[in-house]
Write a protein that holds these residues in place. Structure first.
Motif, PDB file in Angstrom:
ATOM      1  N   SER A   1       0.817  -1.221   0.000  1.00 45.07           N
ATOM      2  CA  SER A   1       0.000   0.000   0.000  1.00 45.07           C
ATOM      3  C   SER A   1       0.849   1.268   0.000  1.00 45.07           C
ATOM      4  O   SER A   1       1.859   1.362   0.693  1.00 45.07           O
ATOM      5  N   ASP A   2       0.403   2.250  -0.794  1.00 48.93           N
ATOM      6  CA  ASP A   2       1.094   3.535  -0.842  1.00 48.93           C
ATOM      7  C   ASP A   2       0.280   4.627  -0.154  1.00 48.93           C
ATOM      8  O   ASP A   2       0.498   5.810  -0.388  1.00 48.93           O
ATOM      9  N   ASP A   3      -0.637   4.216   0.696  1.00 45.53           N
ATOM     10  CA  ASP A   3      -1.515   5.154   1.394  1.00 45.53           C
ATOM     11  C   ASP A   3      -0.920   5.488   2.759  1.00 45.53           C
ATOM     12  O   ASP A   3      -0.983   4.671   3.681  1.00 45.53           O
ATOM     13  N   PRO A   4      -0.346   6.684   2.952  1.00 44.34           N
ATOM     14  CA  PRO A   4       0.312   6.999   4.215  1.00 44.34           C
ATOM     15  C   PRO A   4      -0.650   7.220   5.371  1.00 44.34           C
ATOM     16  O   PRO A   4      -0.260   7.104   6.534  1.00 44.34           O
ATOM     17  N   ALA A   5      -1.910   7.529   5.078  1.00 42.19           N
ATOM     18  CA  ALA A   5      -2.863   7.808   6.149  1.00 42.19           C
ATOM     19  C   ALA A   5      -3.589   6.561   6.627  1.00 42.19           C
ATOM     20  O   ALA A   5      -4.064   6.517   7.757  1.00 42.19           O
ATOM     21  N   GLY A   6      -3.658   5.536   5.779  1.00 40.28           N
ATOM     22  CA  GLY A   6      -4.460   4.380   6.133  1.00 40.28           C
ATOM     23  C   GLY A   6      -3.702   3.087   6.295  1.00 40.28           C
ATOM     24  O   GLY A   6      -4.280   2.073   6.670  1.00 40.28           O
ATOM     25  N   ASN A   7      -2.382   3.098   6.027  1.00 42.47           N
ATOM     26  CA  ASN A   7      -1.632   1.856   6.069  1.00 42.47           C
ATOM     27  C   ASN A   7      -0.217   2.140   6.571  1.00 42.47           C
ATOM     28  O   ASN A   7       0.422   3.092   6.130  1.00 42.47           O
ATOM     29  N   ALA A   8       0.278   1.303   7.461  1.00 41.62           N
ATOM     30  CA  ALA A   8       1.589   1.548   8.067  1.00 41.62           C
ATOM     31  C   ALA A   8       2.708   1.489   7.046  1.00 41.62           C
ATOM     32  O   ALA A   8       3.674   2.256   7.127  1.00 41.62           O
ATOM     33  N   VAL A   9       2.618   0.580   6.068  1.00 44.01           N
ATOM     34  CA  VAL A   9       3.692   0.521   5.079  1.00 44.01           C
ATOM     35  C   VAL A   9       3.623   1.725   4.144  1.00 44.01           C
ATOM     36  O   VAL A   9       4.655   2.224   3.677  1.00 44.01           O
ATOM     37  N   GLY A  10       2.424   2.246   3.891  1.00 43.94           N
ATOM     38  CA  GLY A  10       2.316   3.481   3.113  1.00 43.94           C
ATOM     39  C   GLY A  10       2.943   4.648   3.850  1.00 43.94           C
ATOM     40  O   GLY A  10       3.583   5.529   3.239  1.00 43.94           O
ATOM     41  N   LEU A  11       2.774   4.690   5.164  1.00 43.13           N
ATOM     42  CA  LEU A  11       3.436   5.710   5.969  1.00 43.13           C
ATOM     43  C   LEU A  11       4.953   5.552   5.893  1.00 43.13           C
ATOM     44  O   LEU A  11       5.686   6.546   5.762  1.00 43.13           O
ATOM     45  N   LEU A  12       5.419   4.317   5.948  1.00 43.72           N
ATOM     46  CA  LEU A  12       6.856   4.065   5.833  1.00 43.72           C
ATOM     47  C   LEU A  12       7.387   4.541   4.488  1.00 43.72           C
ATOM     48  O   LEU A  12       8.480   5.118   4.401  1.00 43.72           O
TER      49      LEU A  12
END
Length: 461
Positions: free
Chosen positions: A61-72
């Protein structure tokens, strides 16, 4: 192997090693990056390029608000990550995920390192952890495919009994061999990135009868037989072979990689009983990998069983799945707070070998190890990222947050983050997506005090 002109030795040219070398070099310090390929080959790699992706092509996932790996992802971008910079440049459609053309991605990373004035590349195997008189700063980023000789050196140095588990690879299919009279394009819930049309995945539907027959075939299919000395090696739970999942229960796959939720078969205007999804694997869109179908089935069985999938009856495989033995440390017991080996502090470890799981997590630990080594060389105390960030939470987990007695590889997740203010009160506790968004907002705010001017230049620009 030593080099008086280089100040840091990085062993391993995978995601973590490439990122670590880049971070050191970006801070004006000479670094030697040693990769054993092609002098010494591995069971999983096919090229001698840096950061070759041997399993999936997805960074998730590339979603920084909804997924921890997206935040990473976002934190690493802000910290000047080579891997995320090149991942963005080589990306292919993948719904809400960041997936890449694996060949283009490796080429971009390789060129960036080869062209960096502070990077020296050496090809050949490092067979033992270097002593301080050889190299006073070493980053071992040999990953899941650490050679037997280096593994033995680590075992002897750390007094550990075992450093291994099994991981598996999913097959890749030629797009033009897929039958689109049965298959269709759709992302789950029509979700897409970059304003796409919500059709980033190929979907192959199954009826209940087809699904049941498929499960029977998976369970009965001929599988790789392990060597006697490998039989006690466990699997990593986050990347189980599909036939192992099938053996755990007939509905396991239908609630896992074959779940049909969010998808509608255009032929029937209804949700299928089960769905096999394929995700684009290269920029040309000619290759697709079967999502979640890592396997230890023998090649003949794979071809026969996977052609049972509606739409893949005549599938041509660019690569079949496989299984390989991975290596990781008991990091909470063996590493200090800045990734140094307690038994030999001139050596840091980075990447999947530290007990993180996933491409992005591996690269993230490489980023941290490279920064820490460079800061030491510059006479500074290595600055750990705040534990409220994804980088800091992941680092804290592997360097003491996890119990050494039960330590297993871990993906980044919101459960690793410190509580939010108000979490101890039922009325003020945030939940669901609101909670994730709040954790992410706090993380990016706190990260700003940790990243420095060198990071603002952005990688490889």
């Amino acid at each position: 192997m030593s080099n008086k002109d280089a100040k840091v030795l990085v062993i391993g040219g995978g995601l973590a090693g490439s990122e670590a070398a880049w971070q050191v070099a970006q801070r004006g310090i000479a670094v030697t990056l040693c990769e054993m390929r092609p002098v010494q080959k591995t069971d999983a790699h096919h090229t001698d390029g840096f950061a070759e992706l041997v399993c999936s092509n997805s960074f998730r996932s590339d979603d920084p608000a909804g997924n921890a790996v997206g935040l990473l992802h976002e934190e690493m971008r802000r910290a000047g990550s080579l891997i995320l910079t090149m991942g963005d440049r080589a990306k292919v459609p993948a719904g809400g995920a960041l997936a890449v053309d694996r060949d283009e991605f490796s080429r971009l990373v390789t060129e960036a390192l080869e062209n960096h004035p502070n990077v020296t590349i050496q090809r050949g195997e490092v067979t033992a952890l270097p002593a301080p008189e050889e190299w006073d700063s070493v980053i071992a980023a040999t990953g899941p495919l650490t050679s037997a000789t280096l593994t033995q050196s680590i075992l002897e140095t750390t007094d550990e009994a075992q450093l291994a588990f099994f991981d598996a690879i999913a097959p890749i299919v030629h797009r033009d061999s897929i039958d689109f009279d049965k298959a269709w394009f759709q992302s789950r819930y029509d979700k897409s990135t970059d304003g796409g049309d919500g059709k980033d995945y190929i979907n192959c539907p199954m009826t209940e009868a087809e699904y049941e027959a498929f499960i029977d075939a998976l369970i009965a299919g001929e599988k790789t037989v392990f060597k006697e000395w490998e039989k006690d090696t466990p699997y990593f739970e986050g990347c189980l072979p599909i036939e192992v999942m099938a053996e755990r229960g007939r509905e396991t796959l239908r609630f896992g990689p074959m779940k049909p939720v969010g998808l509608t078969d255009p032929r029937t205007e209804s949700r299928p009983h089960a769905v096999v999804q394929l995700r684009q694997d290269n920029k040309l869109g000619t290759l697709y990998n079967i999502v979640g179908f890592q396997t230890k089935l023998k090649y003949g069985a794979q071809t026969e069983i996977f052609r049972m999938i509606p739409g893949l009856e005549k599938a041509e495989f660019a690569r079949l799945g496989g299984i390989h033995r991975n290596t990781f440390l008991n990091s909470p017991r063996l590493l200090d707070q800045v990734l140094r080996l307690k038994a030999r502090p001139n050596v840091r470890f980075a990447g999947q070998v530290t007990g993180v799981e996933g491409y992005v997590e591996s690269a993230a630990i490489g980023l941290l190890a490279g920064r820490f080594a460079a800061e030491e060389k510059l006479g500074a105390t290595p600055a750990r990222p705040p534990e409220t960030t994804a980088l800091g939470a992941l680092l804290a987990h592997i360097t003491g947050g996890a119990e050494a007695e039960t330590f297993q590889p871990m993906n980044v997740n919101f459960g690793l983050f410190p509580p939010l203010p108000g979490d101890d009160k039922k009325k003020t506790r945030k939940r669901g997506r609101d909670r994730k968004a709040a954790i992410s907002a706090r993380a990016l705010e706190d990260l700003a005090g940790w990243v420095g001017p060198v990071d603002d230049l952005r990688a490889a620009e």
